[in-house]
Design an enzyme around this catalytic site. Structure first.
Site, PDB file in Angstrom:
ATOM      1  N   ASP A   1      29.768  52.013  52.320  1.00  0.00           N
ATOM      2  CA  ASP A   1      31.410  51.051  51.161  1.00  0.00           C
ATOM      3  C   ASP A   1      31.018  50.638  50.622  1.00  0.00           C
ATOM      4  OD1 ASP A   1      33.217  51.401  50.583  1.00  0.00           O
ATOM      5  OD2 ASP A   1      34.278  51.209  52.426  1.00  0.00           O
TER       6      ASP A   1
ATOM      7  N   ASP B   1      30.787  56.307  49.989  1.00  0.00           N
ATOM      8  CA  ASP B   1      32.862  55.384  49.663  1.00  0.00           C
ATOM      9  C   ASP B   1      32.276  54.294  48.754  1.00  0.00           C
ATOM     10  OD1 ASP B   1      35.541  55.048  50.139  1.00  0.00           O
ATOM     11  OD2 ASP B   1      35.840  55.093  52.228  1.00  0.00           O
TER      12      ASP B   1
ATOM     13  N   GLU C   1      22.090  45.673  40.375  1.00  0.00           N
ATOM     14  CA  GLU C   1      22.445  46.901  41.379  1.00  0.00           C
ATOM     15  C   GLU C   1      21.736  46.481  42.787  1.00  0.00           C
ATOM     16  OE1 GLU C   1      23.089  49.511  39.831  1.00  0.00           O
ATOM     17  OE2 GLU C   1      23.268  48.657  37.705  1.00  0.00           O
TER      18      GLU C   1
ATOM     19  N   HIS D   1      32.419  50.277  56.031  1.00  0.00           N
ATOM     20  CA  HIS D   1      33.528  49.428  55.445  1.00  0.00           C
ATOM     21  C   HIS D   1      33.731  48.581  56.466  1.00  0.00           C
ATOM     22  CE1 HIS D   1      37.372  47.640  54.888  1.00  0.00           C
ATOM     23  NE2 HIS D   1      37.801  47.591  55.503  1.00  0.00           N
TER      24      HIS D   1
END
Lengths: 368, 869
Positions: free
Chosen positions: B640, B710, B678, B844
């Site tokens: 994430d 995600d 990137e 996350h």
């Protein structure tokens, strides 16, 4: 009828700002000078002039009329109120309406205007329409001021690439003498005075050519006709309304009430916070105290003065904080919105929790 | 409940994907007649935003001449790009929000026939999708329009063409070179003659280039634009991407908030039909200007912290202006500037902001001392990288700040209006369709294009897969599927792996001495039944200053220390950040920070202590429970991203990979990258180390790898498919020539427009956890499915969308769905099912901690523990 665009396309090198902007600015200056409340733009095309005029704070009614509905529709949504207009409704009311119809026809919706503008319009009219035009605008609509602009054909030789007319849809282009005699005749006929001017100065040495766009400003000589006279001119509605936007305004009770409630609760909460932080100072939480440390803003000074002068101090009783309405009312913003204390009470009735005698806003602080 | 509970940072708008819909196979080569762009002159920084209506007013003031060839009107437009054709509406930004034309399913042979699962019981579902019923053989006709002699200006080209409405019809969409018509012209090539005002005769050649079937991506985008035009016709206001109804706002005066009800809409090709997906959207607006907000911040924090606080509170927020219908993101605050400052206009003249707004909009700026807000223009085309200056007094805030999100009372008051239960939500959507049905103009527009809708939403059956068994130290539990939570069931049961707490520090301030003792007693009471052996900590009292905490850490943490426990007296972020930073980088020791307030309520202290004990155990490498994972030698990866909007402009990608067979231990790393870098290069390195660690733990390499990705923005799918996945494969190749594990990459999306309602007992309810949808509302070109895994107390549950973009696993769709659902059970900070697979939530959490507090990669010594929980 993309007149603004086409002209600027070749004349860009000549006029700065572009000529259409100068024409708009001319109208705007006129509005600033005479402060008309109701303004109509005949031949409004893509509504660019209306879009500019909607920012003029004196105008409360703005109307546009064009023979082509499509060109109006293309950008009419830019005349809608913005989100912020709803969030912070303005003091003035404003209604913008677009009509689809011809200037050769009379429609009662065009009555009662203070200023009517016909910017680069008449040269698009066919002979029969042009004939009816003065009667419709000066005789029927009869606004206090009429502005008419049209190309000056004497200037055409100075424009590169203009063969006959500046736009293929132009039915004619007048020289200065032609325009002025038409205007003078019209003014005489309908009891208006007229003055001539223009935008787009000729190059040095060519002054005789006159302005690129010639403008006539007509002022009605007789006083405002009252309502009865207008009703003597019964006409059926022939225009079709293609767009109407009513701007949120504090003149509308609904918006006023929302604004007042919001302001009252907000003000009351600030007062409550001050009060609570005073209480908290004796508490043992250094961070909280810092958070509500009175800063150098004028608010606390103002509040202090108020409390001393008028004894309208907010107070805590049990689990409830009481902020007197009188204190809230004395804040300039609330005051300005409501005008009178009675109005304040009326507007917030039932919408804000008040003490039993209705004199103070009550907050329950149990859960804080 | 603990000190880490903070609002989730809002990610900035993601950069648009590289490609539009150009790769639509049925597009022939377009003759490119795009007028050539002249070099930009006068690229002015810090200009006020122009009127959008003016020629050249497209986000920036420019040299007038350079403007003409490029200008476009607001509203409907169809534009030919360089190689690809894409339609745009407002803003003209080239974006493919719906990732049209990214066909990933065709490469996966095993799901060509069917991508549906089979397990579970059936459930009758209704959704917020409405079928589009277009005329039989409905097609959109695409024409190329050429001018001879060549006409440069787009408006002139339009004006000349529209002189022939009797030929082309009144319903059309034209961008200057491509014309779309709902009907076919008589001839393939039509020649029309117009005359310019200069008397020049122009031949217009209208050539049919394409008949677009209703399912072509171009056609779909076209439907979307038309639909948005309808919303505009209904007098809804566009804010950002959606439309809102301004006439009936809900005002919440306590917080000076206003909520507008609006709609999100998208028309897409779904499994069997083109459908409109309509959902209710709420816009929170504030009845105050940015200047008002600044004033109140000033009175709250005082002069000293004023600027920092303003930056923290305001940067990243979206504002509306008083003079145009645009939204801007605040990117910076220029404190050295003021409305008295000047900028250079397009004609080269200098003008002050005060003067400009007075002249342009008749707006008097009353406060001449206010700073100026800066908003970056993100447009990349034509190398424009300017910014606009905004006056705080003229801007209104939209949305919520992090601080507001943390305000429990405010969120509670808001939730009353924004959390609509299923029935009410469906009713509101019905209202929109009713407006559409009732409005004559809208109906006429729809008829002109030959479009019509089913006004009844689509119903179908979904499946509810069976609940998972929770295993904990030889015990097996079922949970009540209604609550999707096993807190009660597992209470007092030994953990799978309890890490003893032999040596630890408990740091508190003098005022919190009692709190610290209460906590300690509670911990001693709850830990034995979990199987956690806990020694007495070193109790350390500190001053309530950041330096004091840090000094204690420097002096008292030893290599033997298992964990550091800090009781913080306030939610001041700097202290928390400093502690976390020190203990995650310089001195890698797990740490637990808790707010004193959380521990101050006697009635909840035992629950709190239980959760803290579990959390501490995870942070030290413990394991709580497991579910059955039937696959062997599998490594599961979660990724994430967190985008730092305030400081540094960094992005952080959290990377989490399982380490053991039971998927109870995780390897965690993150990539910190500055803007423009990137992401994938860093992820490659992460994957390599993860594989190395996995082989260390398992004495072999995994034969299957599942990546749950995600943090993928709308329109980024193409980049992911064409760039990121090949990099994964490269990385695997680099491990060894004979190593070729089966790889599955699944894109996880939480923010989707689809909503499902279970028809239960004659009413609409939230579907139960475990509901899987893989028909009707999924996309034919993808191997995708929805799972509703969590439950919500109020409002509507949001399904999570899973898109399998790469899969060599040869697993049946049912197994992939089941595995995904299983992983939603494995997040140790919540003894229940969560919305995404646990590795995504861990990733996350990690990215958020690093992005918010640490700002650089944590020490790798910690990487085998969930230290960031």
């Amino acid at each position: 009828m993309d007149k603004n665009f086409q002209e600027e396309f070749t004349q860009i090198t000549r006029f700065k700002p572009p000529l259409y902007k100068q024409r708009h600015q001319f109208v705007k200056d006129l509005v600033e000078k005479y402060k008309p409340k109701k303004v109509a733009d005949l031949g409004c095309a893509d509504c660019s002039l209306l879009r500019m005029l909607k920012f003029c704070s004196c105008i409360e009614v703005l109307a546009g009329l064009d023979i082509c509905a499509n060109v109006m529709k293309e950008k009419m949504h830019t005349l809608s109120p913005l989100p912020v207009d709803y969030l912070q409704p303005s003091e003035r009311s404003l209604t913008v309406t677009l009509h689809h119809g011809s200037v050769a026809h009379k429609d009662p919706c065009m009555l009662g205007f203070d200023l009517v503008t016909c910017i680069e319009l008449i040269e698009h009219l066919e002979e029969p329409e042009l004939k009816k035009f003065p009667e419709v605008v000066f005789g029927f609509m009869a606004p206090s001021i009429v502005v008419i602009s049209t190309p000056n054909s004497e200037f055409n030789p100075l424009l590169p690439g203009v063969m006959l007319y500046r736009h293929p849809d132009h039915k004619f282009e007048w020289n200065q003498a032609q325009f002025q005699s038409w205007a003078l005749e019209t003014a005489r006929c309908y009891d208006y005075s007229v003055e001539f001017t223009g935008v787009g100065h000729p190059p040095t040495g060519m002054e005789k050519a006159g302005f690129c766009t010639q403008i006539a400003v007509f002022i009605r000589k007789y006083p405002q006709t009252g309502e009865p006279l207008q009703s003597e001119k019964p006409t059926e509605a022939v225009y079709k309304t293609v767009f109407k936007a009513v701007y949120p305004s504090l003149k509308d009770e609904k918006y006023l009430q929302n604004a007042v409630i919001s302001e009252v609760i907000f003000t009351a909460q600030i007062i409550k916070h001050r009060l609570m932080s005073k209480h908290e100072e004796y508490g043992n939480d250094p961070e909280r105290k810092f958070k509500f440390q009175p800063s150098m803003d004028c608010f606390s000074d103002y509040l202090g003065k108020l409390v001393v002068e008028n004894n309208m101090e907010p107070f805590v009783s049990g689990n409830e904080v009481y902020v007197p309405l009188a204190t809230i009312f004395s804040f300039p913003k609330v005051n300005r919105l409501c005008g009178t204390f009675e109005k304040l009470c009326k507007l917030i009735a039932g919408k804000v929790t008040l003490s039993s005698d209705g004199s103070a806003v009550v907050f329950n602080i149990e859960h804080e | 409940m603990t000190g880490r509970a903070r609002a989730r940072g809002r990610p900035p708008r993601q950069a648009p994907a590289l490609l539009g819909v150009g790769d639509a196979p049925q597009q022939p080569q377009q003759p490119q007649q795009q007028p050539q762009q002249k070099p930009q002159q006068l690229q002015q920084v810090h200009v006020p935003p122009p009127q959008s209506e003016e020629p050249g007013g497209h986000g920036r003031l420019r040299g007038f001449e350079s403007v003409l060839p490029e200008k476009r009107p607001e509203g409907l437009q169809v534009s030919s790009g360089l190689q690809d054709l894409s339609l745009r509406d407002r803003g003209g930004r080239r974006r493919d929000f719906h990732d049209l034309g990214v066909n990933t399913r065709q490469a996966m042979v095993h799901v060509q026939e069917s991508k549906t699962g089979f397990s579970g019981r059936m459930v009758k579902l209704t959704t917020n999708h409405f079928r589009l019923t277009s005329r039989p053989q409905w097609a959109l006709y695409q024409y190329h329009v050429g001018y001879s002699p060549e006409m440069e200006a787009r408006r002139l080209r339009s004006a000349l063409l529209f002189q022939h409405e009797e030929h082309i019809g009144k319903t059309h969409a034209f961008d200057g070179s491509i014309l779309f018509l709902p009907k076919k012209l008589e001839n393939k090539v039509t020649e029309l003659f117009s005359r310019t005002r200069n008397g020049e005769d122009v031949k217009i050649t209208v050539t049919l280039t394409n008949e677009l079937p209703p399912t072509s991506p171009t056609c779909l985008q076209f439907y979307n634009i038309i639909f948005r035009r309808l919303l505009k016709m209904l007098n809804l206001q566009q804010i950002g991407r959606n439309y809102y109804n301004p006439s009936d706002p809900v005002s919440i005066p306590n917080h000076r908030l206003m909520v507008w009800l609006g709609f999100t809409s998208s028309i897409l090709q779904y499994e069997d039909n083109i459908m409109l997906c309509a959902d209710v959207s709420h816009k929170v607006l504030r009845g105050e200007t940015v200047l008002d907000t600044m004033h109140s911040l000033h009175s709250q924090v005082g002069e000293e912290r004023f600027r920092d606080t303003c930056a923290k509170e305001l940067i990243g927020l979206i504002v509306l202006t008083r003079y145009n219908n645009r939204t801007y993101r605040i990117d910076d605050i220029d404190w050295d500037n003021s409305p008295k400052g000047t900028f250079r206009k397009s004609d080269g003249s200098e003008i002050s902001f005060v003067e400009y707004y007075r002249k342009q909009y008749n707006i008097e700026i009353s406060d001449w001392m206010q700073p100026v807000l800066i908003s970056q223009m993100k447009r990349k085309r034509g190398n424009i990288q300017g910014s606009v200056a905004l006056i705080p007094e003229l801007c209104s805030l939209t949305g919520l700040t992090d601080k507001m999100r943390n305000d429990f009372n405010m969120m509670k008051d808001l939730a009353i209006h924004t959390r609509l239960p299923p029935e009410q939500r469906q009713r509101e959507i019905g209202r929109l369709l009713n407006y559409i049905q009732k409005d004559d103009n809208v109906q006429k527009e729809l008829r002109n294009w030959g479009l019509s809708f089913d006004y009844k939403s689509v119903s179908f059956t979904g499946r509810v897969v069976q609940g998972e068994k929770i295993f904990q130290s030889g015990n097996m539990f079922d949970y009540n599927p209604q609550f999707a939570d096993w807190t009660k069931e597992t209470r007092g049961v030994p953990l799978i792996r309890a890490v003893p707490v032999d040596s630890w520090l408990l740091i508190y301030t003098r005022r919190n001495y009692d709190v610290a003792n209460t906590l300690l007693q509670s911990l001693f009471r709850v830990t034995p039944s979990m199987g956690i052996r806990m020694n007495k900590p070193s109790m350390i009292e500190v001053d309530d200053r950041t330096e004091a905490y840090l000094r204690v850490l420097q002096q008292r943490v030893t290599p033997e220390t298992n964990i550091v426990f800090c009781i913080l007296s306030s939610s001041r972020k700097d202290k928390y950040d400093a502690i976390k930073k020190y203990l995650c980088t310089d001195c890698p020791i797990p740490s637990q920070c808790v707010l004193a307030r959380t521990l101050s309520k006697p009635q909840t202290i035992m629950t709190v202590a239980t959760k803290i004990a579990l959390q501490m155990n995870c942070k030290m490498g413990g394991e709580l429970w497991s579910v059955e994972i039937p696959l062997k030698q599998v490594m599961i990866v979660g990724i994430d991203c967190y985008h730092d909007t305030v400081s540094g402009k960094q992005s952080i990608a959290g990377f989490v990979a399982s380490l053991n067979q039971t998927v109870t231990r995780w390897f965690s790393r993150c990539v910190v990258q500055s803007r423009g870098q990137e992401l994938v290069d860093g992820i490659k390195a992460c994957l390599q180390t993860a594989l190395r660690n996995w082989s260390k733990w398992n004495k072999c390499l995994p034969s299957r790898i599942f990546v749950y990705r995600d943090g993928v923005g709308d329109g980024q799918l193409n980049t992911l498919v064409n760039y990121e996945v090949p990099q994964f494969l490269d990385c695997l190749k680099s491990i060894g020539t004979d190593y070729s594990p089966r790889l599955t990459v699944i894109v996880v999306k939480k923010r989707v427009g689809a909503r499902f309602f279970a028809e239960i007992g004659g009413g609409l309810k939230n579907p139960p956890p475990g509901t899987v949808v893989d028909t009707v509302v999924t996309r034919p070109e993808w191997y995708d499915f929805f799972i509703v895994s969590q439950t919500v107390k109020n409002g509507c549950v949001a399904p999570t969308h899973y898109n399998v973009i790469y899969d060599t696993s040869q697993l049946k769709p049912d197994h992939v769905q089941r595995l995904t659902y299983k992983l939603c059970h494995m997040y140790y900070n919540w003894s229940g099912i969560i919305r995404v697979p646990a590795p995504c939530q861990y990733a996350h959490k990690l990215a958020f901690l690093v992005g918010q507090s640490i700002h650089r990669e944590p020490n790798l010594m910690l990487s085998d523990r969930l230290y960031y929980l």
